[in-house]
Scaffold this motif. Structure first.
Motif, PDB file in Angstrom:
ATOM      1  N   ALA A 153      69.897   9.143  60.660  1.00 53.90           N
ATOM      2  CA  ALA A 153      68.818   8.200  60.981  1.00 53.90           C
ATOM      3  C   ALA A 153      68.285   8.438  62.388  1.00 53.90           C
ATOM      4  CB  ALA A 153      69.339   6.768  60.847  1.00 53.90           C
ATOM      5  N   TRP A 154      69.169   8.755  63.303  1.00 53.88           N
ATOM      6  CA  TRP A 154      68.738   9.027  64.680  1.00 53.88           C
ATOM      7  C   TRP A 154      67.895  10.294  64.743  1.00 53.88           C
ATOM      8  CZ3 TRP A 154      72.237  11.496  68.886  1.00 53.88           C
ATOM      9  CH2 TRP A 154      71.584  11.446  70.131  1.00 53.88           C
ATOM     10  N   LEU A 155      68.308  11.336  64.019  1.00 47.11           N
ATOM     11  CA  LEU A 155      67.552  12.583  63.994  1.00 47.11           C
ATOM     12  C   LEU A 155      66.148  12.363  63.415  1.00 47.11           C
ATOM     13  CD1 LEU A 155      67.369  15.648  64.351  1.00 47.11           C
ATOM     14  CD2 LEU A 155      68.440  15.890  62.092  1.00 47.11           C
ATOM     15  N   ALA A 156      66.062  11.573  62.352  1.00 48.03           N
ATOM     16  CA  ALA A 156      64.750  11.282  61.762  1.00 48.03           C
ATOM     17  C   ALA A 156      63.853  10.546  62.766  1.00 48.03           C
ATOM     18  CB  ALA A 156      64.923  10.458  60.491  1.00 48.03           C
ATOM     19  N   ALA A 214      60.477  22.821  68.964  1.00 48.58           N
ATOM     20  CA  ALA A 214      61.526  21.810  68.863  1.00 48.58           C
ATOM     21  C   ALA A 214      61.690  21.332  67.421  1.00 48.58           C
ATOM     22  CB  ALA A 214      61.205  20.637  69.778  1.00 48.58           C
ATOM     23  N   LEU A 215      60.584  21.125  66.724  1.00 49.30           N
ATOM     24  CA  LEU A 215      60.667  20.654  65.338  1.00 49.30           C
ATOM     25  C   LEU A 215      61.195  21.737  64.409  1.00 49.30           C
ATOM     26  CD1 LEU A 215      57.304  18.676  65.248  1.00 49.30           C
ATOM     27  CD2 LEU A 215      59.588  17.695  65.007  1.00 49.30           C
ATOM     28  N   VAL A 229      67.969  19.814  70.917  1.00 54.85           N
ATOM     29  CA  VAL A 229      66.676  20.416  71.228  1.00 54.85           C
ATOM     30  C   VAL A 229      65.577  19.352  71.241  1.00 54.85           C
ATOM     31  CG1 VAL A 229      64.923  22.030  70.395  1.00 54.85           C
ATOM     32  CG2 VAL A 229      67.329  22.690  70.395  1.00 54.85           C
ATOM     33  N   LEU A 230      65.611  18.432  70.295  1.00 56.96           N
ATOM     34  CA  LEU A 230      64.603  17.370  70.260  1.00 56.96           C
ATOM     35  C   LEU A 230      64.721  16.458  71.476  1.00 56.96           C
ATOM     36  CD1 LEU A 230      64.668  16.499  66.458  1.00 56.96           C
ATOM     37  CD2 LEU A 230      62.755  17.491  67.726  1.00 56.96           C
TER      38      LEU A 230
END
Length: 245
Positions: A107-110, A134-135, A142-143
């Motif tokens: 959820a955090w990555l999204a 980054a994406l 990286v994000l």
């Protein structure tokens, strides 16, 4: 009653604890998409908040951790993560623990990906390139690096490459004033009355003096009348003198 009081204390602690780290992460100002200086938005590494063993932690410790993460997600305005944690907090303790163990990172990555896409609004070529990298990598590290540092560095390059707006205003003001005044002032007023007009509009006085052949005729007639008058005067005197004698 005690459980409600404990829950209230947990929520209060959750909002107070992240405040100090957030203040410590404050960075130098950056540029927004309009190249205006703004305060940088700092995204915290939420993994640093997980300092307990989720397998052995008590329900109170798990709920306290969830509230801390929710407070940070709300501060950063991460919609995906905030909604997911709030949903688990409204559920059972086991569901909340399972979410923190298995689904928190997803959820955090999204949420971080959503934030990276948001930086593409009105973005220049350098920001677009940095966001794409980054994406494409797609990792949390990286994000985070892109959102905290990379986007501001790329935006600064885009702002430096923009042309300045000052030279466009100078040449447009001066040439428009001079040609307009010289073409309209001179040919007005002088030839309004024709030379051959005999008089004014109402026919009363103020006509031009009579000249040319008309004045010669009048002068000749006047001279003849004077001559005749003189001759008549002389003849009259002679007749009177004879009569008296």
């Amino acid at each position: 009653m005690r459980s409600k009081l404990a829950a209230g204390v947990l929520v209060a602690l959750a909002f107070l604890i992240p405040a100090a780290p957030a203040a410590a992460q404050a960075q130098a100002p950056g540029l927004d998409p309009a190249c205006q200086t703004v305060e940088r938005k700092v995204y915290k590494d939420i993994r640093e908040l997980v300092t307990i063993d989720l397998d052995t932690a008590t329900t109170t410790q798990v709920r306290l951790l969830a509230n801390q993460i929710l407070a940070e997600a709300n501060r950063e305005q991460l919609p995906v993560l905030s909604e997911a944690i709030q949903k688990r907090l409204d559920g059972t303790a086991d569901d909340l623990r399972a979410f923190l163990k298995a689904d928190l990172s997803g959820a955090w990555l999204a949420a971080l990906r959503v934030e990276a896409y948001r930086t593409l609004t009105n973005a220049g070529p350098n920001v677009q390139d940095a966001a794409k990298k980054a994406l494409d990598d797609g990792s949390i590290d990286v994000l985070l690096a892109y959102l905290n540092t990379g986007v501001y560095e790329a935006r600064e390059l885009d702002c430096k490459s923009q042309p300045t707006a000052t030279p466009t205003s100078q040449p447009t003001a001066t040439p428009s004033a001079t040609p307009s005044a010289t073409t309209t002032a001179a040919p007005t007023g002088a030839p309004s009355v024709s030379p051959g007009a005999p008089g004014g509009e109402g026919g009363e006085g103020g006509g031009l003096p009579v000249t040319g052949s008309d004045t010669a005729t009048v002068a000749g007639i006047g001279g003849a009348l004077l001559l005749l008058g003189g001759v008549g005067f002389v003849i009259g005197r002679r007749r009177r003198a004879r009569f008296v004698a």
